[in-house]
Design a protein around this motif. Structure first.
Motif, PDB file in Angstrom:
ATOM      1  N   THR A   1       3.561  -1.563   3.015  1.00  0.00           N
ATOM      2  CA  THR A   1       3.707  -0.123   3.365  1.00  0.00           C
ATOM      3  C   THR A   1       4.935   0.620   2.771  1.00  0.00           C
ATOM      4  O   THR A   1       5.598   0.612   3.362  1.00  0.00           O
ATOM      5  N   GLU A   2       4.392   1.915   1.898  1.00  0.00           N
ATOM      6  CA  GLU A   2       5.839   2.801   1.880  1.00  0.00           C
ATOM      7  C   GLU A   2       5.354   4.332   1.517  1.00  0.00           C
ATOM      8  O   GLU A   2       4.058   3.800   0.852  1.00  0.00           O
ATOM      9  N   ASP A   3       5.724   5.114   1.841  1.00  0.00           N
ATOM     10  CA  ASP A   3       5.451   6.456   1.008  1.00  0.00           C
ATOM     11  C   ASP A   3       5.986   6.530  -0.029  1.00  0.00           C
ATOM     12  O   ASP A   3       6.686   5.277  -0.959  1.00  0.00           O
ATOM     13  N   TYR A   4       4.965   7.659  -0.717  1.00  0.00           N
ATOM     14  CA  TYR A   4       5.829   7.837  -2.638  1.00  0.00           C
ATOM     15  C   TYR A   4       6.437   8.752  -2.379  1.00  0.00           C
ATOM     16  O   TYR A   4       6.193  10.368  -1.792  1.00  0.00           O
ATOM     17  N   ASP A   5       8.283   8.435  -3.161  1.00  0.00           N
ATOM     18  CA  ASP A   5       8.958   8.332  -3.018  1.00  0.00           C
ATOM     19  C   ASP A   5      10.281   9.358  -4.063  1.00  0.00           C
ATOM     20  O   ASP A   5      10.199  10.263  -4.544  1.00  0.00           O
ATOM     21  N   LYS A   6       9.219   9.033  -5.501  1.00  0.00           N
ATOM     22  CA  LYS A   6       9.332   9.278  -7.120  1.00  0.00           C
ATOM     23  C   LYS A   6       9.219  10.929  -7.207  1.00  0.00           C
ATOM     24  O   LYS A   6       9.695  11.145  -7.706  1.00  0.00           O
ATOM     25  N   ASN A   7       8.289  11.567  -6.029  1.00  0.00           N
ATOM     26  CA  ASN A   7       8.330  12.578  -6.461  1.00  0.00           C
ATOM     27  C   ASN A   7       9.510  13.655  -5.666  1.00  0.00           C
ATOM     28  O   ASN A   7       9.533  14.529  -5.719  1.00  0.00           O
ATOM     29  N   GLN A   8       9.993  12.714  -4.735  1.00  0.00           N
ATOM     30  CA  GLN A   8      11.393  13.436  -4.100  1.00  0.00           C
ATOM     31  C   GLN A   8      12.037  13.535  -4.918  1.00  0.00           C
ATOM     32  O   GLN A   8      13.249  12.710  -4.384  1.00  0.00           O
ATOM     33  N   VAL A   9      12.975  15.176  -4.376  1.00  0.00           N
ATOM     34  CA  VAL A   9      14.100  15.410  -5.219  1.00  0.00           C
ATOM     35  C   VAL A   9      15.729  14.752  -4.737  1.00  0.00           C
ATOM     36  O   VAL A   9      16.596  15.093  -5.295  1.00  0.00           O
TER      37      VAL A   9
ATOM     38  N   LEU B   1       0.379  -1.232   0.112  1.00  0.00           N
ATOM     39  CA  LEU B   1      -0.361   0.325   0.325  1.00  0.00           C
ATOM     40  C   LEU B   1       0.793   1.276  -0.027  1.00  0.00           C
ATOM     41  O   LEU B   1       1.601   1.758   0.631  1.00  0.00           O
ATOM     42  N   VAL B   2       0.861   1.808  -1.111  1.00  0.00           N
ATOM     43  CA  VAL B   2       1.893   3.655  -0.932  1.00  0.00           C
ATOM     44  C   VAL B   2       0.633   4.408  -0.989  1.00  0.00           C
ATOM     45  O   VAL B   2      -0.251   4.555  -1.741  1.00  0.00           O
ATOM     46  N   SER B   3       1.233   5.294   0.299  1.00  0.00           N
ATOM     47  CA  SER B   3       0.186   6.416   0.852  1.00  0.00           C
ATOM     48  C   SER B   3       1.359   7.746   1.180  1.00  0.00           C
ATOM     49  O   SER B   3       2.302   7.134   1.818  1.00  0.00           O
ATOM     50  N   ARG B   4       1.478   8.913   1.248  1.00  0.00           N
ATOM     51  CA  ARG B   4       1.972   9.601   2.261  1.00  0.00           C
ATOM     52  C   ARG B   4       1.259  10.395   2.784  1.00  0.00           C
ATOM     53  O   ARG B   4       1.747  11.266   3.903  1.00  0.00           O
ATOM     54  N   ASP B   5       0.057   9.406   3.027  1.00  0.00           N
ATOM     55  CA  ASP B   5      -0.380  10.011   4.647  1.00  0.00           C
ATOM     56  C   ASP B   5       0.289   8.987   5.347  1.00  0.00           C
ATOM     57  O   ASP B   5      -0.142   7.836   6.006  1.00  0.00           O
ATOM     58  N   ILE B   6       1.065   9.425   6.948  1.00  0.00           N
ATOM     59  CA  ILE B   6       2.262   8.667   7.951  1.00  0.00           C
ATOM     60  C   ILE B   6       1.077   7.707   8.407  1.00  0.00           C
ATOM     61  O   ILE B   6       1.540   6.944   8.248  1.00  0.00           O
ATOM     62  N   ASN B   7      -0.099   8.296   9.491  1.00  0.00           N
ATOM     63  CA  ASN B   7      -1.028   7.613   9.939  1.00  0.00           C
ATOM     64  C   ASN B   7      -1.962   6.640   8.654  1.00  0.00           C
ATOM     65  O   ASN B   7      -1.628   5.254   9.322  1.00  0.00           O
ATOM     66  N   MET B   8      -2.045   6.500   8.178  1.00  0.00           N
ATOM     67  CA  MET B   8      -2.360   5.791   6.947  1.00  0.00           C
ATOM     68  C   MET B   8      -1.625   4.671   7.045  1.00  0.00           C
ATOM     69  O   MET B   8      -1.792   3.090   7.183  1.00  0.00           O
TER      70      MET B   8
END
Length: 451
Positions: free
Chosen positions: A139-147, A121-128
């Motif tokens: 689960t993991e954060d969406y890091d494709k937008n991180q420069v 599950l990929v989410s920017r929501d930490i609590n989720m």
């Protein structure tokens, strides 16, 4: 083995290209995510733009098949599906009608059907992500937008360089000093270099690097100040050097509260738009001298509240924007002598404009000095929209503090301000400096460091 990535709404509203970021792995969008996206499509900001964009992309894919059965995203890519949830898979402690829990339930349903395949599950929501992990989901954060990986990796625009003592003497008498690429590699155009003596660390010289084929340039000090504003530290001197150089068309200033980034930008803008020799009597007679590099100063900032939003504001666009632009107006009043009539006169003549970012799309702005304050709250899409509005003879200044982000869809590694700094640092028309020291007041500096 191919994985299955289940995307949360926050991911889709961050980057509409997210569905193509997972190589040959399959991508699942919960049906509840589509419903949430639909609720954002009418917004007139980057989130609304992303909502509309991903809806169009999904609609375009339907010509290849059905989203329910799955559509291949392209050669070498996986299959995209839209999936429903199974309410019985949720633990009894989780509310079954809560949107986040419905999305987690969809991921649990995919895990149940996946066999040995890994479901993430990929989410920017930490609590989720915390809840998802608690019910047995990867689960993991969406890091494709991180420069950048972390805030400390951000390009600062400044470096020290140890040199022989006589090199500094030669620099001060105006001799050409070059930097050896083998000795100091990876310097960027318009990066500031502090030459430090190898025998006496207190003996230094400040310079601006242009290229390895050019000699180091002395930093312009502007000792007499700009509209009463003088640099109080070396970083502020660097900032003024960039702001006053018409060849540097995009400048980014990052610094904590009270570091002077906005005040310096406005002072430099006024200096280059309105001639400092204009007398007040001539100004009131309409004889305003425009001897500077630019014809008008445009100042704006994102409409992003800190804390709980106060809701809709009454009145015209100018009335609605007034609370958001009040900090900018404070700086303008300070520079024009705390005289309302002076500021109003400049605004009536169209020399100073305070603009709403909401309506900037579609414009082409030429011969202007544009300042975008609080740019840390902008997404990559919004920064791109702003920068592509620049016409001939226009300079754009982005100021912000990546430690004070109020936009829930970006963070210190993915904000549009950081994208601008990192993506443009290799171009000779761009310059950046990070302001380290607070200069607003002793109280502001202590608060910034300790609270």
């Amino acid at each position: 083995m191919k994985k299955i990535y289940v995307l949360d709404t926050s991911v889709c509203l961050t980057d509409s290209e997210c569905i193509r970021d997972y190589d040959n792995n399959d991508v699942v969008i919960p049906l509840k995510v589509l419903e949430e996206i639909d609720g954002h499509k009418k917004r007139q900001d980057a989130v609304g733009a992303m909502a509309r964009s991903i809806i169009r992309k999904l609609d375009d894919l339907r010509v290849k098949g059905t989203l329910q059965k799955g559509i291949r995203l392209g050669k070498g890519k996986g299959i995209l599906r839209v999936s429903e949830h199974e309410v019985d898979l949720l633990p009894t402690d989780l509310m079954k009608n809560h949107n986040d829990h419905v999305i987690i339930s969809t991921a649990l349903s995919e895990k149940k059907k996946a066999g040995k395949r890994k479901v993430i599950l990929v989410s920017r929501d930490i609590n989720m992500r915390v809840i998802a992990d608690s019910v047995g989901l990867f689960t993991e954060d969406y890091d494709k937008n991180q420069v950048i990986k972390k805030e400390s990796d951000l390009y600062s625009g400044f470096v020290t360089h140890l040199v022989d003592d006589q090199i500094i003497d030669h620099f001060y008498v105006g001799e050409s000093i070059h930097v050896d690429e083998e000795e100091k590699p990876n310097l960027k155009p318009n990066q500031f270099v502090m030459l430090v003596s190898s025998t006496n660390e207190k003996k230094t010289a400040l310079a601006r690097f242009v290229s390895y084929n050019w000699s180091l340039q002395p930093v312009q000090s502007y000792k007499n100040g700009l509209w009463g504003v003088r640099a109080r530290n070396k970083e502020q001197s660097f900032a003024l050097d960039l702001l006053m150089d018409p060849d540097v068309q995009i400048v980014s200033l990052i610094g904590k509260a009270g570091s002077g980034k906005t005040l310096l930008a406005i002072a430099a803008g006024l200096e280059q738009v309105v001639s400092n020799q204009t007398s007040m009597s001539a100004a009131f007679e309409g004889k305003i001298s425009l001897e500077g590099e630019y014809k008008r100063l445009i100042v704006s900032r994102p409409v992003q509240p800190m804390g709980k939003d106060i809701g809709f504001l009454p009145g015209t666009m100018e009335d609605k924007m007034k609370p958001w632009l009040a900090p900018i107006e404070d700086n303008l009043k300070f520079l024009t002598g705390d005289d309302n009539s002076t500021l109003e006169m400049y605004m009536e003549k169209g020399i100073i404009e305070m603009e709403a970012l909401t309506y900037i799309r579609g414009r082409s702005i030429a011969n202007a000095f544009i300042i975008i304050d609080e740019a840390q709250n902008l997404s990559r899409h919004e920064v791109k929209t702003i920068l592509t509005r620049a016409g001939e003879g226009t300079k754009i200044v982005l100021t912000g503090d990546v430690e004070q982000i109020d936009n829930i869809y970006v963070n210190e590694t993915s904000t549009g301000l950081v994208h601008a700094v990192e993506r443009l640092k290799d171009f000779e028309i761009a310059g950046h400096i990070t302001l380290r020291k607070g200069e607003r007041s002793k109280l502001a500096t202590i608060a910034a460091k300790n609270l």
